[in-house]
Write a protein that holds these residues in place. Structure first.
Motif, PDB file in Angstrom:
ATOM      1  N   GLY A 156      -5.110  -3.950   1.637  1.00  9.59           N
ATOM      2  CA  GLY A 156      -4.993  -4.842   0.527  1.00  9.59           C
ATOM      3  C   GLY A 156      -5.940  -6.102   0.823  1.00  9.59           C
ATOM      4  N   ARG A 185       0.807  -1.238   0.010  1.00  6.69           N
ATOM      5  CA  ARG A 185       0.078  -0.099   0.103  1.00  6.69           C
ATOM      6  C   ARG A 185       0.798   1.295  -0.007  1.00  6.69           C
ATOM      7  NH1 ARG A 185      -4.084   0.144  -2.350  1.00  6.69           N
ATOM      8  NH2 ARG A 185      -4.451   2.235  -1.258  1.00  6.69           N
ATOM      9  N   GLU A 242      -4.288   7.262   3.424  1.00  2.23           N
ATOM     10  CA  GLU A 242      -4.907   6.656   2.151  1.00  2.23           C
ATOM     11  C   GLU A 242      -6.445   6.325   2.222  1.00  2.23           C
ATOM     12  OE1 GLU A 242      -2.698   2.788   2.759  1.00  2.23           O
ATOM     13  OE2 GLU A 242      -0.934   3.936   2.540  1.00  2.23           O
ATOM     14  N   LYS A 288      -2.129   5.456   7.026  1.00  2.00           N
ATOM     15  CA  LYS A 288      -3.676   4.839   6.774  1.00  2.00           C
ATOM     16  C   LYS A 288      -4.622   5.934   6.833  1.00  2.00           C
ATOM     17  CE  LYS A 288      -2.719   0.534   5.890  1.00  2.00           C
ATOM     18  NZ  LYS A 288      -1.341   0.733   5.454  1.00  2.00           N
TER      19      LYS A 288
END
Length: 228
Positions: A185, A119, A161, A158
């Motif tokens: 993922g 990621r 994202e 995170k």
């Protein structure tokens, strides 16, 4: 594969076990038995991921994570014998990207590390100049910058994202499974509760900075980002 992984744990046996499995997977591994020497090491040679024990002598893993997050977005996965929900939430809120409870399978740890690295690489490879706006919120993906009302707000990997994914899909309701697949993922083996923990952190940052957007709960399904 030459990714550098730092393993921080005061238990020598655990350090050696994790190091052995990671080395067998082709990673370069550096281990630490305490937190004090980690920051200087990060400043000298930034790792691609950090495996961090919560309970360490002196500076705790939580405090070390907080200090690292002042300057770096390096993926951090906590490993801890403390498995209560409040412990996991605290670790994530302080900047951890994942949380694994001891005892755990080294293979599960490797799967999670690979997901974090994948990621992180996908975000770094995004097209330069890609920007997304909603309300008074703006994200510049190529520079990994997040602004509310023109003021830059610090985020973990995170958090960034998640916001980027939601802004890209601001007209859609996103299921927890969709969010997990795009943020962690497809092979993520953790709980969907991780999504809820991440949303809780983001809502606080949006509220504290008077954002003109909100993350709405779609009960029994997931979340949707909307403009106020």
């Amino acid at each position: 594969m030459h990714e550098l992984i730092y393993v921080v744990d005061d238990d020598k046996n655990i350090r050696e076990l994790i190091s052995k499995f990671l080395s067998n997977e082709g990673y370069t591994v550096k281990t630490f038995g305490e937190a004090e020497s980690v920051l200087p090491a990060v400043e000298k040679h930034k790792p691609d991921c950090i495996v961090l024990d919560v309970m360490l002598p002196g500076i705790s893993g939580l405090d070390l994570c907080r200090r690292i997050r002042y300057e770096y977005k390096t993926p951090i996965i906590f490993v801890s014998a403390k498995g209560e929900e409040i412990d996991r939430i605290l670790g994530i809120e302080l900047g951890g990207d994942d949380y694994l409870v001891k005892p755990f399978s080294p293979r599960e740890l490797i799967v999670r590390i690979k997901a974090l690295l994948r990621r992180s690489m996908m975000v770094e490879e995004q097209v330069d100049g890609e920007e997304f706006r909603l309300g008074n919120v703006e994200i510049k993906s190529s520079h990994r910058e997040f602004y509310i009302g023109g003021k830059e707000v610090t985020t973990t990997n995170k958090e960034f994202e998640m916001l980027l994914y939601m802004l890209k899909n601001s007209d859609k309701a996103l299921s927890r499974d969709q969010i997990i697949e795009n943020i962690w993922g497809y092979d993520y083996v953790g709980e969907t509760r991780s999504v809820d923990d991440l949303v809780r952190r983001l809502r606080k940052k949006l509220k504290d900075n008077d954002a003109k957007i909100a993350i709405e709960t779609i009960w029994g399904y997931g979340y949707k980002i909307t403009e106020k």
